[in-house]
Design an enzyme around this catalytic site. Structure first.
Site, PDB file in Angstrom:
ATOM      1  N   GLU A 180      42.046  28.283  13.410  1.00 40.82           N
ATOM      2  CA  GLU A 180      40.905  27.582  14.029  1.00 40.82           C
ATOM      3  C   GLU A 180      40.439  28.235  15.324  1.00 40.82           C
ATOM      4  OE1 GLU A 180      42.012  23.437  14.186  1.00 40.82           O
ATOM      5  OE2 GLU A 180      41.967  23.244  12.008  1.00 40.82           O
ATOM      6  N   GLU A 256      42.987  23.782   5.136  1.00 38.14           N
ATOM      7  CA  GLU A 256      43.595  22.663   5.872  1.00 38.14           C
ATOM      8  C   GLU A 256      42.678  21.463   5.720  1.00 38.14           C
ATOM      9  OE1 GLU A 256      45.193  23.249   9.932  1.00 38.14           O
ATOM     10  OE2 GLU A 256      44.646  21.152  10.289  1.00 38.14           O
TER      11      GLU A 256
END
Ligand SMILES: *[C@@H]1O[C@H](CO)[C@@H](O)[C@H](O)[C@H]1NC(C)=O
Ligand SMILES: *[C@@H]1O[C@H](CO)[C@@H](O)[C@H](O)[C@H]1NC(C)=O
Ligand SMILES: *[C@@H]1O[C@H](CO)[C@@H](O)[C@H](O)[C@H]1NC(C)=O
Ligand SMILES: *[C@@H]1O[C@H](CO)[C@@H](O)[C@H](O)[C@H]1NC(C)=O
Ligand SMILES: *[C@@H]1O[C@H](CO)[C@@H](O)[C@H](O)[C@H]1NC(C)=O
Ligand SMILES: *[C@@H]1O[C@H](CO)[C@@H](O)[C@H](O)[C@H]1NC(C)=O
Ligand SMILES: *[C@@H]1O[C@H](CO)[C@@H](O)[C@H](O)[C@H]1NC(C)=O
Ligand SMILES: *[C@@H]1O[C@H](CO)[C@@H](O)[C@H](O)[C@H]1NC(C)=O
Ligand SMILES: *[C@@H]1O[C@H](CO)[C@@H](O)[C@H](O)[C@H]1NC(C)=O
Length: 665
Positions: A180, A256
């Site tokens: 991320e 995810e």
């Protein structure tokens, strides 16, 4: 006729025809197949989400692992993704790096190696993925950025993959970039080049574990990058992929997802996205953050796992609904199966997917989750409606000759609050190539040619119980299975078992804080190190610990109670912190950062000498002792009323702890 009249006319016909037959859906492999299915998985880490699991006694620990990984038993997970520990806070704690320092290498730290081996033991086919969230400080040469020296970062990551094979015989199948956070095309290409050069051609690259953009933009633009990236992995995609992602022709994953409280609405979220990530977004794998909620529930995102195992001290664990929702797909597919092209939405809400092994087997998964019963933590879920409906499925192509299907059923029953999950119903007979299901809302069905499948079970685990009020650890473990002491949850820094064989006194076996430089962080780690332990509800207690500073002049250590924050919020943790420093002073502060000084004075403490610290709190009164002598006493009405106990250091510095004990009321 204008459009409104046409649709009114159609609606009338619809009304006359539909109640008897319902809608018809064709499942046919001869019109061409869809994408290859890559599996459903769980994510351990990002961060420290399996921390408490390792401390479970047998047989409970193995039972939990069976519910997660054992084929044809529970979730029967097909993918295990783990964090490549980077010594930094990554949501619910820190995970240790295999290289704390530049000249350091150790492939036995933490619990991810153990977890991967336990998963492989149960399912040798399980796909393994590693992804870094953070890196030790030396990787960034002191900068909070891992790409200035891409060769260092690449060799750091590749060494983890090589170590997995060399020390644990684990083949890592996929590796990611930086969770991320930004990616760097040059870094990705160098990673591919280095993997190939190291004989790791089979290790595939996922990028970039963030949004669809900008990675898809760069992949479309840059042929060399396109060749280096095997899978485009997006997080929390809300079941959709952007047009550019599909244009890359790359495998697309929700690498995810979920991150939702694991009650039945969480189970509903999971049911909806497992189907619709493919139906809407052509994603062929979905990975749950997290695998198992094995961290203190009062840390951020408590219980956002497929099941709950957060009480190693009692042995209690809970097999939550997402486990059985996972089983609906995983027990009747394998990675390498293929989706049919004929998948989609049901006319009155819900969705269906169909998969085949291309050897005649067919698995159909249907979900009819309503909006309010399938909301995930993110992104926001646009309104939609789902109604009870009859759905007729016609089997064509290779499936035209199927005469019966096994049926597995879950019904959430939010009204009666009496759900039933993963029940085997009577097989359904296929007459003339079709069958009709009468679907209610909030149901999941699997219809399959496979006759395997099992709702695994164990006797009820022990009852839930709070963390023991009387707790102590002298860290005297000669051959620890893990590098970390039970129940300590590091929130900044890494606390490891340490053995000082030259020590002549009682402190041969200790716990040592070992991170000496601020890592390349993923969130705002504290400037101090801290490990929390105990019951968040604790108010009145005495906590004691022997401490040793290893840094002269600037060194400092603390013990604390009523610590109210961890995870990404750890910098703002409040509580009662009792510090001693190597410059001969002590302090009592109301926060970890040390800004709220409640008391201070002289203690005569210095480095390389063991001291016993004791902190007692009763209501609004707190007092501290040094080596058994009262040092301070004060009223603490401004600090939190409850929280964990903790140990830690003033900065990223070496320090040791021994004979930790708590006596709570
Ligand atoms: C592993 O995969 C092979 C090939 O698909 C399959 O035959 C075997 O049953 C699988 N083993 C397990 C334990 O799932
Ligand atoms: C994707 O596949 C299509 C059809 O085969 C092809 O026209 C297109 O060029 C491919 N795109 C990329 C980025 O390779
Ligand atoms: C389906 O799978 C089973 C078990 O893997 C296998 O034995 C069988 O040949 C397959 N094909 C059909 C048509 O059932
Ligand atoms: C869904 O939840 C919203 C917000 O709580 C509520 O207003 C709405 O009535 C609910 N819808 C249904 C169908 O229960
Ligand atoms: C489904 O079909 C049955 C039997 O034909 C009928 O009684 C029922 O009303 C139908 N249900 C719906 C929701 O249309
Ligand atoms: C089976 O289906 C075919 C095609 O839909 C139809 O022509 C035939 O009459 C059906 N046979 C029976 C016994 O329902
Ligand atoms: C180990 O013990 C020896 C002897 O007490 C002491 O001099 C040394 O500082 C200790 N080392 C560490 C790292 O604590
Ligand atoms: C501290 O622990 C050591 C063993 O590590 C033990 O020998 C010693 O007695 C303990 N000291 C106290 C004060 O409990
Ligand atoms: C802690 O002590 C205070 C003061 O004695 C008391 O009012 C409070 O109820 C105690 N809390 C607990 C959880 O026992």
């Amino acid at each position: 006729m204008n459009g409104r009249i046409v649709s009114a006319f159609v609606a009338i016909i619809h009304l006359y025809i539909c109640p008897c037959f319902g809608e018809n859906y064709i499942l046919d492999d001869k019109v061409g197949l869809g994408r290859k299915f890559d599996g459903i998985g769980g994510l351990s880490g990002g961060g420290a989400t399996s921390r408490l699991l390792v401390n479970y006694a047998e047989p409970y620990r193995s039972q939990i692992l069976d519910y997660l990984f054992k084929p044809n038993f529970g979730a029967s997970l097909q993918i295990l993704k783990v964090e490549i520990g980077g010594d930094a806070q990554t949501t619910d704690g820190t995970e240790p790096s295999h290289m704390h320092y530049e000249n350091d290498e150790n492939y036995f730290r933490g619990y991810e190696w153990w977890l991967m081996k336990e998963a492989k033991k149960r399912n040798p086919n399980i796909t393994l993925i590693g992804l870094p969230w953070a890196f030790p400080g030396w990787v960034g040469h002191g900068k909070n950025w891992p790409y200035d020296f891409p060769d260092i970062t690449v060799s750091y990551v590749v060494s983890w993959i090589i170590g997995a094979k060399q020390y644990h015989d684990l083949d890592i199948d996929y590796v990611g970039i930086w969770n991320e956070r930004n990616f760097d095309s040059k870094y990705i290409k160098l990673l591919r080049y280095t993997l190939d050069k190291s004989g790791l051609e089979n290790v595939k690259i996922i990028a970039s574990d963030n949004m669809w953009e900008p990675i898809t933009f760069y992949v479309l633009l840059d042929q060399e990058l396109r060749d280096a990236v095997d899978v485009i992995g997006a997080h929390y995609p809300g079941t959709t992929a952007v047009e550019e992602a599909l244009k890359t022709n790359k495998t697309l994953w929700s690498s995810e997802d979920y991150s939702t409280f694991n009650d039945d609405v969480g189970g509903g979220c999971w049911a909806r996205i497992l189907n619709q990530n493919y139906v809407n977004g052509k994603m062929t794998a979905t990975i749950s953050w997290n695998l198992v909620a094995s961290y203190y529930q009062d840390l951020p995102f408590g219980r956002d796992g497929l099941m709950t195992a957060q009480e190693p001290w009692s042995g209690n664990y809970v097999v939550e609904s997402p486990i059985w929702i996972t089983a609906h797909t995983t027990q009747f597919t394998e990675p390498g199966w293929t989706y049919l092209q004929t998948v989609g939405h049901l006319k009155h809400g819900g969705s269906y997917v169909a998969l085949t092994d291309q050897k005649g087997n067919l698995t159909i998964v249907i979900e009819t989750m309503t909006h309010n019963h399938s909301i995930c933590i993110r992104p926001p879920l646009p309104a939609f409606t789902v109604a009870a409906q009859n759905a007729t499925f016609s089997l064509k192509g290779s499936f035209g000759s199927v005469t019966q299907l096994q049926v597995w059923h879950s019904k959430f029953n939010f009204k009666t609050k009496k759900p039933s999950f993963f029940q085997k119903l009577d097989p359904i007979k296929i007459s003339n190539g079709s069958f009709t299901l009468s679907l209610d809302v909030d149901e999941v069905y699997t219809l399959t040619t496979l006759t395997t499948g099992q709702k695994g079970s164990y006797p009820e685990p022990p009852a839930s119980a709070p963390f023991p009020k009387k707790y102590k650890d002298d860290f005297n473990v000669k051959n620890p299975s893990f590098t970390e002491a039970p129940n300590f949850a590091d929130q900044t820094g890494v606390f490891e078992y340490y053995i000082n064989l030259t020590d002549l006194g009682p402190h041969v076996f200790t716990l040592r804080q070992v991170v000496t430089q601020r890592p390349v962080t993923w969130v705002a780690d504290a400037d101090q190190t801290i490990s929390v332990i105990g019951d968040y509800k604790w108010q009145n207690l005495t906590v004691m610990c022997d401490v040793l500073m290893e840094t002269e002049r600037t060194g400092g250590v603390f013990i604390a109670a009523r610590v109210d924050k961890g995870g990404g919020l750890v910098r703002n943790a409040k509580g009662i912190f009792f510090w001693v420093f190597a410059d001969g002073s002590y302090k009592v502060t109301g926060d970890l950062s040390g800004q709220t000084v409640l008391a201070k004075g002289s203690s005569g403490t210095k480095a390389h000498v063991w001291y016993t610290l004791s902190l007692s709190i009763q209501g609004d009164h707190a007092s501290g002792e040094l080596n058994g002598f009262p040092l301070w006493k004060l009223s603490v009405d401004l600090v939190p009323k409850n929280g964990w106990t903790a140990i830690g250091t003033r900065s990223f510095e070496l320090a040791q702890f021994d004979n930790f004990s708590v006596q709570a009321e």
